[in-house]
Design a protein around this motif. Structure first.
Motif, PDB file in Angstrom:
ATOM      1  N   ASP A 172       0.866  -1.348  -0.144  1.00 42.90           N
ATOM      2  CA  ASP A 172      -0.119  -0.046   0.251  1.00 42.90           C
ATOM      3  C   ASP A 172       0.621   0.950   0.073  1.00 42.90           C
ATOM      4  OD1 ASP A 172      -2.331   1.495   0.104  1.00 42.90           O
ATOM      5  OD2 ASP A 172      -2.908   1.077   2.457  1.00 42.90           O
ATOM      6  N   ASP A 173       0.233   2.460  -0.654  1.00 43.81           N
ATOM      7  CA  ASP A 173       0.839   3.947  -0.537  1.00 43.81           C
ATOM      8  C   ASP A 173       2.465   3.223  -0.905  1.00 43.81           C
ATOM      9  OD1 ASP A 173      -0.899   4.651   1.539  1.00 43.81           O
ATOM     10  OD2 ASP A 173      -0.408   3.986   3.190  1.00 43.81           O
ATOM     11  N   PHE A 174       2.514   2.982  -2.144  1.00 45.42           N
ATOM     12  CA  PHE A 174       3.847   3.013  -2.680  1.00 45.42           C
ATOM     13  C   PHE A 174       4.773   4.151  -3.220  1.00 45.42           C
ATOM     14  CE2 PHE A 174       6.738   2.043  -5.998  1.00 45.42           C
ATOM     15  CZ  PHE A 174       6.888   0.484  -6.359  1.00 45.42           C
ATOM     16  N   GLY A 175       5.267   4.217  -3.425  1.00 44.08           N
ATOM     17  CA  GLY A 175       5.828   5.254  -3.459  1.00 44.08           C
ATOM     18  C   GLY A 175       5.760   6.823  -2.805  1.00 44.08           C
ATOM     19  N   ALA A 176       5.093   6.690  -1.779  1.00 41.40           N
ATOM     20  CA  ALA A 176       5.146   7.287  -0.451  1.00 41.40           C
ATOM     21  C   ALA A 176       6.664   6.614   0.705  1.00 41.40           C
ATOM     22  CB  ALA A 176       4.015   7.435   0.243  1.00 41.40           C
ATOM     23  N   GLY A 177       6.978   6.096   1.247  1.00 40.89           N
ATOM     24  CA  GLY A 177       7.922   5.425   1.922  1.00 40.89           C
ATOM     25  C   GLY A 177       8.941   5.058   2.107  1.00 40.89           C
ATOM     26  N   TYR A 178       9.726   3.496   2.581  1.00 43.31           N
ATOM     27  CA  TYR A 178      11.374   3.863   3.160  1.00 43.31           C
ATOM     28  C   TYR A 178      11.650   2.497   2.111  1.00 43.31           C
ATOM     29  CZ  TYR A 178       9.516   6.119   7.403  1.00 43.31           C
ATOM     30  OH  TYR A 178       9.033   7.295   8.575  1.00 43.31           O
ATOM     31  N   ALA A 179      10.235   2.129   2.005  1.00 40.26           N
ATOM     32  CA  ALA A 179      10.655   0.389   0.722  1.00 40.26           C
ATOM     33  C   ALA A 179      11.204   0.684  -0.803  1.00 40.26           C
ATOM     34  CB  ALA A 179       9.668  -0.798   1.165  1.00 40.26           C
ATOM     35  N   GLY A 180      10.188   1.430  -1.369  1.00 40.37           N
ATOM     36  CA  GLY A 180       9.809   1.674  -2.946  1.00 40.37           C
ATOM     37  C   GLY A 180      10.779   0.438  -3.884  1.00 40.37           C
ATOM     38  N   MET A 181      10.723   0.829  -4.326  1.00 36.93           N
ATOM     39  CA  MET A 181      12.047   0.126  -5.427  1.00 36.93           C
ATOM     40  C   MET A 181      13.036  -0.784  -4.549  1.00 36.93           C
ATOM     41  SD  MET A 181      10.716   0.887  -8.238  1.00 36.93           S
ATOM     42  CE  MET A 181      10.236   2.370  -8.456  1.00 36.93           C
ATOM     43  N   LYS A 182      13.950  -1.383  -3.673  1.00 28.67           N
ATOM     44  CA  LYS A 182      14.166  -2.429  -2.955  1.00 28.67           C
ATOM     45  C   LYS A 182      13.371  -3.352  -2.538  1.00 28.67           C
ATOM     46  CE  LYS A 182      17.969  -3.804  -0.642  1.00 28.67           C
ATOM     47  NZ  LYS A 182      17.177  -5.626  -0.469  1.00 28.67           N
ATOM     48  N   LEU A 183      12.451  -2.598  -1.961  1.00 27.96           N
ATOM     49  CA  LEU A 183      10.920  -4.290  -1.547  1.00 27.96           C
ATOM     50  C   LEU A 183      10.921  -4.560  -2.627  1.00 27.96           C
ATOM     51  CD1 LEU A 183       9.891  -5.654  -0.105  1.00 27.96           C
ATOM     52  CD2 LEU A 183       7.963  -3.514  -0.248  1.00 27.96           C
ATOM     53  N   LEU A 184      10.874  -4.031  -3.729  1.00 32.10           N
ATOM     54  CA  LEU A 184      10.536  -4.462  -5.286  1.00 32.10           C
ATOM     55  C   LEU A 184      11.642  -5.815  -5.702  1.00 32.10           C
ATOM     56  CD1 LEU A 184       8.280  -1.804  -7.504  1.00 32.10           C
ATOM     57  CD2 LEU A 184       7.368  -4.234  -6.135  1.00 32.10           C
ATOM     58  N   SER A 185      12.503  -5.329  -5.938  1.00 32.98           N
ATOM     59  CA  SER A 185      13.306  -6.422  -6.024  1.00 32.98           C
ATOM     60  C   SER A 185      13.654  -7.870  -4.644  1.00 32.98           C
ATOM     61  CB  SER A 185      14.901  -5.218  -5.686  1.00 32.98           C
ATOM     62  OG  SER A 185      15.558  -5.425  -3.952  1.00 32.98           O
ATOM     63  N   ASP A 186      13.351  -7.723  -3.632  1.00 30.93           N
ATOM     64  CA  ASP A 186      13.240  -8.427  -2.988  1.00 30.93           C
ATOM     65  C   ASP A 186      12.493  -9.297  -3.234  1.00 30.93           C
ATOM     66  OD1 ASP A 186      15.515  -7.615  -1.637  1.00 30.93           O
ATOM     67  OD2 ASP A 186      14.886  -6.817  -0.257  1.00 30.93           O
ATOM     68  N   PHE A 187      10.813  -8.656  -3.062  1.00 28.66           N
ATOM     69  CA  PHE A 187       9.659  -9.354  -3.480  1.00 28.66           C
ATOM     70  C   PHE A 187       8.603  -8.600  -4.285  1.00 28.66           C
ATOM     71  CE2 PHE A 187       5.148  -9.888  -1.700  1.00 28.66           C
ATOM     72  CZ  PHE A 187       5.281 -11.907  -1.719  1.00 28.66           C
ATOM     73  N   GLN A 188       8.393  -9.603  -4.786  1.00 27.49           N
ATOM     74  CA  GLN A 188       7.109  -9.177  -5.800  1.00 27.49           C
ATOM     75  C   GLN A 188       5.626  -9.075  -5.252  1.00 27.49           C
ATOM     76  OE1 GLN A 188      10.304 -10.950  -7.242  1.00 27.49           O
ATOM     77  NE2 GLN A 188      10.887  -9.061  -7.065  1.00 27.49           N
ATOM     78  N   PRO A 189       5.382  -8.691  -5.041  1.00 26.04           N
ATOM     79  CA  PRO A 189       3.638  -8.495  -4.819  1.00 26.04           C
ATOM     80  C   PRO A 189       3.031  -9.358  -6.125  1.00 26.04           C
ATOM     81  CG  PRO A 189       4.340  -6.411  -4.312  1.00 26.04           C
ATOM     82  CD  PRO A 189       5.444  -7.029  -4.705  1.00 26.04           C
ATOM     83  N   ASP A 190       1.389  -9.517  -5.561  1.00 24.85           N
ATOM     84  CA  ASP A 190       0.275  -9.793  -6.764  1.00 24.85           C
ATOM     85  C   ASP A 190      -0.040  -8.299  -7.045  1.00 24.85           C
ATOM     86  OD1 ASP A 190      -0.526 -12.535  -6.171  1.00 24.85           O
ATOM     87  OD2 ASP A 190      -0.165 -11.819  -4.303  1.00 24.85           O
ATOM     88  N   ILE A 191      -0.505  -7.167  -5.832  1.00 21.28           N
ATOM     89  CA  ILE A 191      -0.669  -6.157  -6.608  1.00 21.28           C
ATOM     90  C   ILE A 191       0.148  -4.822  -5.505  1.00 21.28           C
ATOM     91  CG2 ILE A 191      -2.769  -4.311  -5.424  1.00 21.28           C
ATOM     92  CD1 ILE A 191      -3.804  -7.245  -5.525  1.00 21.28           C
ATOM     93  N   ILE A 192       0.106  -3.275  -6.160  1.00 25.47           N
ATOM     94  CA  ILE A 192       0.953  -2.335  -5.277  1.00 25.47           C
ATOM     95  C   ILE A 192      -0.431  -0.871  -5.433  1.00 25.47           C
ATOM     96  CG2 ILE A 192       2.864  -3.178  -6.027  1.00 25.47           C
ATOM     97  CD1 ILE A 192       3.409  -0.203  -8.021  1.00 25.47           C
ATOM     98  N   LYS A 193      -0.673  -0.725  -4.499  1.00 28.13           N
ATOM     99  CA  LYS A 193      -1.616   0.153  -4.354  1.00 28.13           C
ATOM    100  C   LYS A 193      -0.527   1.814  -4.458  1.00 28.13           C
ATOM    101  CE  LYS A 193      -5.140   0.037  -2.278  1.00 28.13           C
ATOM    102  NZ  LYS A 193      -5.997  -0.090  -0.698  1.00 28.13           N
ATOM    103  N   ILE A 194      -0.858   2.835  -5.741  1.00 27.89           N
ATOM    104  CA  ILE A 194      -0.281   3.645  -5.811  1.00 27.89           C
ATOM    105  C   ILE A 194      -0.600   4.899  -4.759  1.00 27.89           C
ATOM    106  CG2 ILE A 194       0.655   5.975  -7.378  1.00 27.89           C
ATOM    107  CD1 ILE A 194       0.307   4.055  -9.667  1.00 27.89           C
ATOM    108  N   ASP A 195       0.072   5.341  -4.033  1.00 21.97           N
ATOM    109  CA  ASP A 195      -0.135   6.145  -2.970  1.00 21.97           C
ATOM    110  C   ASP A 195      -0.697   7.206  -3.805  1.00 21.97           C
ATOM    111  OD1 ASP A 195       0.497   7.538  -0.052  1.00 21.97           O
ATOM    112  OD2 ASP A 195       1.054   8.958  -1.292  1.00 21.97           O
ATOM    113  N   MET A 196      -1.711   7.763  -2.857  1.00 20.62           N
ATOM    114  CA  MET A 196      -2.784   9.159  -3.155  1.00 20.62           C
ATOM    115  C   MET A 196      -1.940  10.702  -3.800  1.00 20.62           C
ATOM    116  SD  MET A 196      -4.781  10.012   0.134  1.00 20.62           S
ATOM    117  CE  MET A 196      -5.718   8.121   0.144  1.00 20.62           C
TER     118      MET A 196
END
Length: 273
Positions: A172-196
């Motif tokens: 959730d809130d992708f593009g607003a927090g601490y994890a970002g692209m690094k998290l995507l490189s470690d794990f690919q979720p089924d869904i990302i929700k772009i931050d409002m």
């Protein structure tokens, strides 16, 4: 502590899941809201699919017992009750969705810092789904990117375990927090929700448009579904649809409905594509 019996009504359960023996006392309190010292409930907000012109899923949003805002509940969560609160949330969200007759997937927020061993902590969700006859593949666990998780690989292992058990996962809130692209490189979720905050007035902001288009392209390459959240205007909806996003959530379509299912006016889906 006895192992859970294999369910008979839900073919989505992993048949190799066996709860571990000798786990800590917290596990015995999973889902017991009275142990928290405060009450809470849920509102459900639809995520719509513009292509199908139908509801895709419902996000379970924590509320006070009389519908008070989320912060009236979350402000009472601390290190002493975080684990029990996280477990109680899963039970109440699944129970509420089942009682309302929700047929679409339900998205439940979870607290990664409340989990110490995912294969053990997940037992509460499995049991709640079994009791309430709610299919595992209709449960989405979402975590906000804004959660500060010190151990990225450990966090990714939690999400992988959820996926192994048959749940869907979302950031959730992708593009607003601490994890970002690094998290995507470690794990690919089924869904990302772009931050409002990236969505607000995106139809008139070239920088946000470029970021959104890049995220759509990236997720397409990684086979990840994209949800745009916080949609408030038809202009935002129309730009995002043209950018390739068909899953959306926001006040334009429906506000969260306390202890009920929000109704979506079909005209709000916009022109047929």
């Amino acid at each position: 502590m006895q192992a859970l019996p294999l369910p008979h009504v839900n073919p989505g359960f992993p048949i190799d899941f066996i709860p571990l023996e000798g786990t800590r006392q917290d596990c015995e309190d999973c889902g017991k809201g009275e142990k928290l010292g405060f009450q809470f409930d849920y509102a459900y907000q639809p995520i719509v699919d513009l292509q199908r012109r139908a509801v895709f899923a419902h996000e379970a949003l924590v509320r006070g017992p009389a519908g008070e805002g989320a912060m009236t509940v979350l402000s009472q969560v601390n290190d002493g009750n975080r684990y029990r609160f996280d477990q109680a949330c899963r039970v109440k969200a699944i129970k509420g969705a089942s009682e309302l007759g929700i047929r679409e997937p339900v998205s439940i927020n979870f607290l990664p810092n409340a989990i110490y061993k995912p294969e053990v902590c997940i037992r509460t969700t499995l049991e709640a789904a079994r009791i309430h006859h709610f299919p595992l593949d209709q449960i989405i666990f979402e975590v906000t990117e804004g959660e500060r998780v010190q151990d990225g690989p450990w966090f990714a292992s939690i999400l992988r375990e959820y996926k192994r058990c048959g749940f869907k996962t979302a950031i959730d809130d992708f593009g607003a927090g601490y994890a970002g692209m690094k998290l995507l490189s470690d794990f690919q979720p089924d869904i990302i929700k772009i931050d409002m905050d990236l969505i607000r007035n995106v139809d008139a902001n070239r920088a946000r448009q470029a970021i959104v288009r890049s995220l759509v392209s990236l997720c397409k390459d990684m086979d990840i579904q994209v949800v745009a959240e916080g949609i408030e205007t038809p202009a935002e909806r129309d730009f995002l649809r043209d950018a390739g996003i068909h899953l959306m959530q926001g006040y334009l379509f429906a506000r969260p409905a306390f202890r009920s299912i929000a109704q979506v006016d079909a005209s709000l889906f916009g022109a047929r594509s």
